[in-house]
Design an enzyme around this catalytic site. Structure first.
Site, PDB file in Angstrom:
ATOM      1  N   SER A   9       0.852  -1.193   0.000  1.00  0.00           N
ATOM      2  CA  SER A   9       0.000   0.000   0.000  1.00  0.00           C
ATOM      3  C   SER A   9       0.882   1.236   0.000  1.00  0.00           C
ATOM      4  O   SER A   9       1.611   1.489   0.968  1.00  0.00           O
ATOM      5  CB  SER A   9      -0.890   0.009   1.247  1.00  0.00           C
ATOM      6  OG  SER A   9      -1.377   1.332   1.448  1.00  0.00           O
ATOM      7  N   HIS A  34      -1.381  -1.415  -4.103  1.00  0.00           N
ATOM      8  CA  HIS A  34      -2.631  -1.032  -3.442  1.00  0.00           C
ATOM      9  C   HIS A  34      -2.611   0.485  -3.210  1.00  0.00           C
ATOM     10  O   HIS A  34      -1.643   1.028  -2.676  1.00  0.00           O
ATOM     11  CB  HIS A  34      -2.727  -1.787  -2.108  1.00  0.00           C
ATOM     12  CG  HIS A  34      -4.004  -1.594  -1.365  1.00  0.00           C
ATOM     13  ND1 HIS A  34      -5.139  -2.340  -1.622  1.00  0.00           N
ATOM     14  CD2 HIS A  34      -4.331  -0.761  -0.353  1.00  0.00           C
ATOM     15  CE1 HIS A  34      -6.107  -1.971  -0.794  1.00  0.00           C
ATOM     16  NE2 HIS A  34      -5.653  -1.006  -0.012  1.00  0.00           N
ATOM     17  N   ASP A  36      -4.713   3.664  -1.601  1.00  0.00           N
ATOM     18  CA  ASP A  36      -5.775   4.027  -0.657  1.00  0.00           C
ATOM     19  C   ASP A  36      -6.257   5.447  -0.890  1.00  0.00           C
ATOM     20  O   ASP A  36      -5.507   6.410  -0.712  1.00  0.00           O
ATOM     21  CB  ASP A  36      -5.252   3.905   0.780  1.00  0.00           C
ATOM     22  CG  ASP A  36      -5.069   2.456   1.190  1.00  0.00           C
ATOM     23  OD1 ASP A  36      -6.039   1.697   1.067  1.00  0.00           O
ATOM     24  OD2 ASP A  36      -3.960   2.097   1.619  1.00  0.00           O
ATOM     25  N   MET A  38      -8.733   8.315   0.336  1.00  0.00           N
ATOM     26  CA  MET A  38      -9.518   8.713   1.521  1.00  0.00           C
ATOM     27  C   MET A  38     -10.027  10.132   1.345  1.00  0.00           C
ATOM     28  O   MET A  38      -9.289  11.009   0.883  1.00  0.00           O
ATOM     29  CB  MET A  38      -8.629   8.644   2.759  1.00  0.00           C
ATOM     30  CG  MET A  38      -7.993   7.292   2.967  1.00  0.00           C
ATOM     31  SD  MET A  38      -6.878   7.338   4.371  1.00  0.00           S
ATOM     32  CE  MET A  38      -6.383   5.609   4.446  1.00  0.00           C
ATOM     33  N   HIS A  67      -8.436   1.308  -3.637  1.00  0.00           N
ATOM     34  CA  HIS A  67      -9.365   1.102  -2.518  1.00  0.00           C
ATOM     35  C   HIS A  67     -10.011   2.448  -2.191  1.00  0.00           C
ATOM     36  O   HIS A  67      -9.362   3.338  -1.646  1.00  0.00           O
ATOM     37  CB  HIS A  67      -8.538   0.548  -1.342  1.00  0.00           C
ATOM     38  CG  HIS A  67      -9.321   0.295  -0.094  1.00  0.00           C
ATOM     39  ND1 HIS A  67      -8.711  -0.008   1.116  1.00  0.00           N
ATOM     40  CD2 HIS A  67     -10.652   0.282   0.149  1.00  0.00           C
ATOM     41  CE1 HIS A  67      -9.634  -0.195   2.040  1.00  0.00           C
ATOM     42  NE2 HIS A  67     -10.821  -0.020   1.483  1.00  0.00           N
ATOM     43  N   MET A  69     -12.048   4.707  -0.108  1.00  0.00           N
ATOM     44  CA  MET A  69     -12.671   4.960   1.199  1.00  0.00           C
ATOM     45  C   MET A  69     -13.275   6.345   1.112  1.00  0.00           C
ATOM     46  O   MET A  69     -12.722   7.333   1.602  1.00  0.00           O
ATOM     47  CB  MET A  69     -11.608   4.851   2.301  1.00  0.00           C
ATOM     48  CG  MET A  69     -11.163   3.411   2.527  1.00  0.00           C
ATOM     49  SD  MET A  69      -9.558   3.285   3.342  1.00  0.00           S
ATOM     50  CE  MET A  69      -8.503   3.498   1.932  1.00  0.00           C
ATOM     51  N   MET A 138     -11.422  -5.702   5.869  1.00  0.00           N
ATOM     52  CA  MET A 138     -10.626  -4.744   6.641  1.00  0.00           C
ATOM     53  C   MET A 138     -10.378  -5.296   8.039  1.00  0.00           C
ATOM     54  O   MET A 138     -11.317  -5.737   8.714  1.00  0.00           O
ATOM     55  CB  MET A 138     -11.366  -3.406   6.776  1.00  0.00           C
ATOM     56  CG  MET A 138     -11.380  -2.516   5.553  1.00  0.00           C
ATOM     57  SD  MET A 138      -9.773  -2.153   4.813  1.00  0.00           S
ATOM     58  CE  MET A 138      -8.872  -1.372   6.167  1.00  0.00           C
ATOM     59  N   GLY A 143      -8.674   4.398   7.466  1.00  0.00           N
ATOM     60  CA  GLY A 143      -8.389   5.818   7.657  1.00  0.00           C
ATOM     61  C   GLY A 143      -6.904   6.098   7.831  1.00  0.00           C
ATOM     62  O   GLY A 143      -6.424   7.142   7.426  1.00  0.00           O
ATOM     63  N   PHE A 144      -6.195   5.134   8.399  1.00  0.00           N
ATOM     64  CA  PHE A 144      -4.777   5.366   8.674  1.00  0.00           C
ATOM     65  C   PHE A 144      -3.976   4.088   8.478  1.00  0.00           C
ATOM     66  O   PHE A 144      -4.464   3.000   8.774  1.00  0.00           O
ATOM     67  CB  PHE A 144      -4.591   5.852  10.125  1.00  0.00           C
ATOM     68  CG  PHE A 144      -5.347   7.115  10.404  1.00  0.00           C
ATOM     69  CD1 PHE A 144      -4.782   8.356  10.107  1.00  0.00           C
ATOM     70  CD2 PHE A 144      -6.642   7.069  10.911  1.00  0.00           C
ATOM     71  CE1 PHE A 144      -5.507   9.527  10.328  1.00  0.00           C
ATOM     72  CE2 PHE A 144      -7.366   8.236  11.127  1.00  0.00           C
ATOM     73  CZ  PHE A 144      -6.794   9.471  10.838  1.00  0.00           C
ATOM     74  N   ASP A 177      -6.616  -6.513   4.495  1.00  0.00           N
ATOM     75  CA  ASP A 177      -6.010  -5.170   4.532  1.00  0.00           C
ATOM     76  C   ASP A 177      -6.066  -4.598   5.936  1.00  0.00           C
ATOM     77  O   ASP A 177      -7.121  -4.593   6.570  1.00  0.00           O
ATOM     78  CB  ASP A 177      -6.796  -4.274   3.550  1.00  0.00           C
ATOM     79  CG  ASP A 177      -6.196  -2.891   3.371  1.00  0.00           C
ATOM     80  OD1 ASP A 177      -5.060  -2.652   3.830  1.00  0.00           O
ATOM     81  OD2 ASP A 177      -6.880  -2.055   2.756  1.00  0.00           O
ATOM     82  N   GLY A 178      -4.919  -4.093   6.397  1.00  0.00           N
ATOM     83  CA  GLY A 178      -4.859  -3.387   7.676  1.00  0.00           C
ATOM     84  C   GLY A 178      -4.126  -4.182   8.743  1.00  0.00           C
ATOM     85  O   GLY A 178      -4.584  -5.235   9.161  1.00  0.00           O
ATOM     86  N   GLY A 179      -2.975  -3.680   9.131  1.00  0.00           N
ATOM     87  CA  GLY A 179      -2.234  -4.311  10.227  1.00  0.00           C
ATOM     88  C   GLY A 179      -1.587  -5.637   9.881  1.00  0.00           C
ATOM     89  O   GLY A 179      -1.184  -6.385  10.771  1.00  0.00           O
ATOM     90  N   GLY A 199       1.237  -2.122   4.167  1.00  0.00           N
ATOM     91  CA  GLY A 199       1.729  -0.745   4.073  1.00  0.00           C
ATOM     92  C   GLY A 199       3.027  -0.614   4.838  1.00  0.00           C
ATOM     93  O   GLY A 199       4.121  -0.810   4.301  1.00  0.00           O
TER      94      GLY A 199
HETATM   95  C1  DX5 Z   1      -6.244   1.609   5.909  1.00  0.00           C
HETATM   96  C2  DX5 Z   1      -5.877   1.315   4.467  1.00  0.00           C
HETATM   97  C3  DX5 Z   1      -4.819   0.271   4.392  1.00  0.00           C
HETATM   98  C4  DX5 Z   1      -3.510   0.741   4.964  1.00  0.00           C
HETATM   99  C5  DX5 Z   1      -2.682  -0.431   5.329  1.00  0.00           C
HETATM  100  O1  DX5 Z   1      -7.206   2.579   5.969  1.00  0.00           O
HETATM  101  O2  DX5 Z   1      -6.999   0.857   3.747  1.00  0.00           O
HETATM  102  O3  DX5 Z   1      -4.640  -0.182   3.065  1.00  0.00           O
HETATM  103  O4  DX5 Z   1      -2.785   1.552   4.078  1.00  0.00           O
HETATM  104  O5  DX5 Z   1      -1.575   0.011   6.052  1.00  0.00           O
HETATM  105  P1  DX5 Z   1      -0.886  -0.900   7.133  1.00  0.00           P
HETATM  106  O6  DX5 Z   1      -0.438  -2.142   6.427  1.00  0.00           O
HETATM  107  O7  DX5 Z   1       0.241  -0.063   7.607  1.00  0.00           O
HETATM  108  O8  DX5 Z   1      -1.904  -1.199   8.199  1.00  0.00           O
HETATM  109 ZN    ZN Z   2      -6.542  -0.201   1.746  1.00  0.00          ZN
END
Ligand code: DX5
Ligand code: ZN
Length: 218
Positions: A9, A34, A36, A38, A67, A69, A138, A143-144, A177-179, A199
Site C-alpha cells: 500500500s 494497493h 488508498d 480517503m 481502494h 474509502m 478490513m 483511515g490510517f 487489509d490493515g495491520g 503498508g
Molecule cells: C487503511 C488502508 C490500508 C492501509 C494499510 O485505511 O486501507 O490499506 O494503508 O496500512 P498498514 O499495512 O500499515 O496497516
Molecule cells: Zn486499503
C-alpha cells in the site's frame, strides 16, 4: 500450494520519491500496488486522488488495486479508470446492495472489489458476492496506515473464506487489509486469504524483498 499475492500500500511510501518506492517494491516481488483513496468524510483522513495515480501509472505495469474509502465513489469511477486504475474496491457501508456499482466498475473493465469494515457482519455478504472479483476484509478501521491488526479479524477472514467457497465466483480473491505483518501473516494465510495488503510492514522494512517473501510464506 496456492500462490499468495502481495499488494504493497503506497500510503506508507515516501511521497518524495514515490516512483522509486514503487519500482523498489516491484523489484522486491510485489504482485499488485494497493492505492488508498480517503476523502475525510467516510474516513477521518485525506490521502490522494486520481492525479497521483496518473503520475505514477507509467512507472510500472503492475495492477493498480484502488481502494476507495469515500462517500460518493460512483461519481469518480471514470476518473480513476482514466488515471490508470485496474481494479476498484468500494465499501459495503456505502453500498449495502452493491450490484449496480459493481456492474459499473465491470463495464469500465476494472476488477470489481467489495470491502467491509471490522464492525460489518460477514453474513451481510451473503447473496451479494456474484459480481465480486475481490473481497477485501478490513482488519483495522480504515483511515490510517500503521494500525494494529484487530485479532477478531482472523475469524472474520475464515467466515469470509467459507462464504466465498459456497457463494463466490471461482476466481474471487480474498484480500486482507490493515495491520498485516510478518508476525500475523501465517495465521492470515491459514484463515484463507489470497491477497495480503502491506503498508508499514513493507515500506517500513529495511529489506522489502525478504519481507514480501515472509508475508507470502514461501
Ligand atoms: C487503511 C488502508 C490500508 C492501509 C494499510 O485505511 O486501507 O490499506 O494503508 O496500512 P498498514 O499495512 O500499515 O496497516
Ligand atoms: Zn486499503
Amino acid at each position: 500450494m496456492k500462490q499468495i499475492k502481495i499488494a504493497p500500500s503506497i500510503l506508507a511510501a515516501d511521497f518524495r520519491r514515490l516512483a522509486d518506492d514503487i519500482r523498489r517494491v516491484e523489484d522486491a516481488g510485489a504482485d499488485l500496488i494497493h492505492i488508498d483513496i480517503m476523502d475525510a468524510h467516510f474516513v477521518p483522513n485525506l490521502s490522494m486522488g486520481p492525479g497521483i495515480i496518473e503520475s505514477v501509472r507509467s512507472v510500472t505495469k503492475l495492477h493498480f488495486d484502488v481502494h476507495l474509502m469515500m462517500d460518493n465513489p460512483q461519481r469518480y469511477l471514470h476518473q480513476f479508470k482514466e488515471a490508470g486504475a485496474d481494479g476498484i474496491t468500494v465499501h459495503m457501508e456505502i453500498f449495502p446492495d452493491p450490484d449496480e456499482v459493481l456492474d459499473e466498475i465491470g463495464t469500465l473493465r476494472m476488477a470489481r472489489g467489495l470491502s467491509l469494515n471490522p464492525d460489518m457482519p460477514i453474513r451481510r455478504l451473503s447473496g451479494r458476492l456474484a459480481k465480486v472479483d475481490r473481497l477485501l476484509v478490513m482488519c483495522v478501521f480504515p483511515g490510517f496506515g500503521g494500525q494494529s491488526f484487530i485479532p477478531e479479524s482472523l475469524s472474520r477472514i475464515r467466515e469470509a473464506r467459507d462464504l466465498l467457497d459456497v457463494e463466490g465466483r471461482v476466481l474471487t480473491e480474498l484480500e486482507v487489509d490493515g495491520g498485516v505483518s510478518v508476525k500475523n501473516a501465517a495465521a492470515i494465510r491459514e484463515a484463507g486469504a489470497d491477497l495480503l495488503v502491506g503498508g508499514t510492514a513493507i515500506f517500513g522494512a529495511s529489506n522489502a524483498r525478504e519481507t514480501i517473501r515472509l508475508l507470502r510464506g514461501h
